[in-house]
Design a protein around this motif. Structure first.
Motif, PDB file in Angstrom:
ATOM      1  N   GLU A  80      13.542  -0.610  -1.189  1.00  0.00           N
ATOM      2  CA  GLU A  80      13.227  -0.407  -2.601  1.00  0.00           C
ATOM      3  C   GLU A  80      12.479   0.909  -2.745  1.00  0.00           C
ATOM      4  O   GLU A  80      11.786   1.348  -1.842  1.00  0.00           O
ATOM      5  CB  GLU A  80      12.372  -1.557  -3.140  1.00  0.00           C
ATOM      6  N   MET A  81      12.628   1.493  -3.911  1.00  0.00           N
ATOM      7  CA  MET A  81      11.956   2.753  -4.196  1.00  0.00           C
ATOM      8  C   MET A  81      11.432   2.667  -5.624  1.00  0.00           C
ATOM      9  O   MET A  81      12.130   2.184  -6.513  1.00  0.00           O
ATOM     10  CB  MET A  81      12.946   3.911  -4.045  1.00  0.00           C
ATOM     11  N   SER A  82      10.222   3.134  -5.813  1.00  0.00           N
ATOM     12  CA  SER A  82       9.662   3.080  -7.159  1.00  0.00           C
ATOM     13  C   SER A  82      10.419   4.036  -8.075  1.00  0.00           C
ATOM     14  O   SER A  82      11.002   5.018  -7.621  1.00  0.00           O
ATOM     15  CB  SER A  82       8.178   3.443  -7.131  1.00  0.00           C
ATOM     16  N   ASN A  83      10.406   3.721  -9.348  1.00  0.00           N
ATOM     17  CA  ASN A  83      11.051   4.606 -10.326  1.00  0.00           C
ATOM     18  C   ASN A  83      10.423   5.994 -10.300  1.00  0.00           C
ATOM     19  O   ASN A  83      11.112   6.990 -10.468  1.00  0.00           O
ATOM     20  CB  ASN A  83      10.958   4.006 -11.731  1.00  0.00           C
ATOM     21  N   GLU A  84       9.119   6.037 -10.067  1.00  0.00           N
ATOM     22  CA  GLU A  84       8.415   7.322 -10.014  1.00  0.00           C
ATOM     23  C   GLU A  84       8.898   8.168  -8.827  1.00  0.00           C
ATOM     24  O   GLU A  84       9.148   9.359  -8.961  1.00  0.00           O
ATOM     25  CB  GLU A  84       6.909   7.086  -9.902  1.00  0.00           C
ATOM     26  N   SER A  85       9.065   7.528  -7.666  1.00  0.00           N
ATOM     27  CA  SER A  85       9.545   8.255  -6.480  1.00  0.00           C
ATOM     28  C   SER A  85      10.963   8.759  -6.696  1.00  0.00           C
ATOM     29  O   SER A  85      11.292   9.892  -6.351  1.00  0.00           O
ATOM     30  CB  SER A  85       9.515   7.349  -5.249  1.00  0.00           C
ATOM     31  N   TYR A  86      11.802   7.898  -7.256  1.00  0.00           N
ATOM     32  CA  TYR A  86      13.182   8.318  -7.504  1.00  0.00           C
ATOM     33  C   TYR A  86      13.225   9.425  -8.548  1.00  0.00           C
ATOM     34  O   TYR A  86      13.987  10.380  -8.411  1.00  0.00           O
ATOM     35  CB  TYR A  86      14.063   7.146  -7.936  1.00  0.00           C
ATOM     36  N   SER A  87      12.397   9.322  -9.567  1.00  0.00           N
ATOM     37  CA  SER A  87      12.342  10.355 -10.607  1.00  0.00           C
ATOM     38  C   SER A  87      11.945  11.702 -10.005  1.00  0.00           C
ATOM     39  O   SER A  87      12.495  12.744 -10.360  1.00  0.00           O
ATOM     40  CB  SER A  87      11.362   9.947 -11.700  1.00  0.00           C
ATOM     41  N   GLN A  88      11.009  11.668  -9.069  1.00  0.00           N
ATOM     42  CA  GLN A  88      10.591  12.907  -8.399  1.00  0.00           C
ATOM     43  C   GLN A  88      11.747  13.494  -7.599  1.00  0.00           C
ATOM     44  O   GLN A  88      11.984  14.706  -7.648  1.00  0.00           O
ATOM     45  CB  GLN A  88       9.400  12.637  -7.495  1.00  0.00           C
ATOM     46  N   LEU A  89      12.473  12.650  -6.867  1.00  0.00           N
ATOM     47  CA  LEU A  89      13.638  13.134  -6.120  1.00  0.00           C
ATOM     48  C   LEU A  89      14.671  13.739  -7.060  1.00  0.00           C
ATOM     49  O   LEU A  89      15.260  14.780  -6.773  1.00  0.00           O
ATOM     50  CB  LEU A  89      14.277  12.003  -5.315  1.00  0.00           C
TER      51      LEU A  89
END
Length: 184
Positions: A80-89
């Motif tokens: 799982e990945m947080s929405n914040e981490s994915y948004s940064q990517l």
């Protein structure tokens, strides 16, 4: 031949020599000006390319810093990945894509092709990382695990390709900046 004819022929020969010398001097001046203009153009192009390449490489390194944990090992891809981490990517991949346009415009062709390929690769890599989240919506746990393992393998392989492309781009950019045009 009388003295008058000799004087006229002498004056004519002097005039032709003077005209020839003037034409040669004019040609040399034009050639010198052309060389100076070409040198100035190359210097300006090099500066523009340097700036574009530097921004592109910087954006690639930022994305690489966040995706390097996925390299080579499918087990390293988080479930799982947080929405914040994915948004940064996603923002980093967008930055790579945006900077690739400046590189493409700066050229030359080999560097343009590499930059556009890397931009597509970065968007694809981040998109695949985002798909990991979708697997949690499946009802069959075995299917989820198989799907996640396959996707994780693809992500790990793409992370390695991205890193290799980064290295290749740096070498291409160096070659383009070192090109003084003397081979042309």
């Amino acid at each position: 031949m009388d003295a008058g004819t000799a004087a006229v022929l002498g004056a004519l020969a002097g005039s032709v020599a003077t005209i020839g010398a003037a034409m040669a001097a004019g040609w040399a001046q034009r050639e010198g000006a052309r060389i100076v203009a070409r040198s100035q153009h190359r210097r300006e192009m090099r500066e523009a390319r340097h700036g574009a390449y530097e921004k592109f490489i910087s954006s690639m390194l930022s994305l690489h810093a966040q995706t390097s944990i996925f390299q080579g090992d499918a087990e390293m891809v988080p479930e799982e990945m947080s929405n914040e981490s994915y948004s940064q990517l996603h923002q980093l991949a967008t930055s790579v894509e945006r900077n690739s346009v400046a590189v493409a415009l700066a050229g030359p062709k080999e560097v343009t092709e590499a930059a556009l390929k890397i931009a597509r690769m970065s968007v694809e890599l981040v998109g695949q990382i985002g798909f990991v989240q979708l697997g949690t919506d499946m009802s069959d746990e075995r299917q989820v695990n198989r799907w996640r393992w396959r996707l994780s393998k693809v992500i790990a392989d793409h992370a390695v390709l991205f890193e290799n492309s980064l290295d290749d781009f740096v070498y291409l950019a160096q070659a383009a900046l070192d090109d003084d045009g003397s081979a042309n």
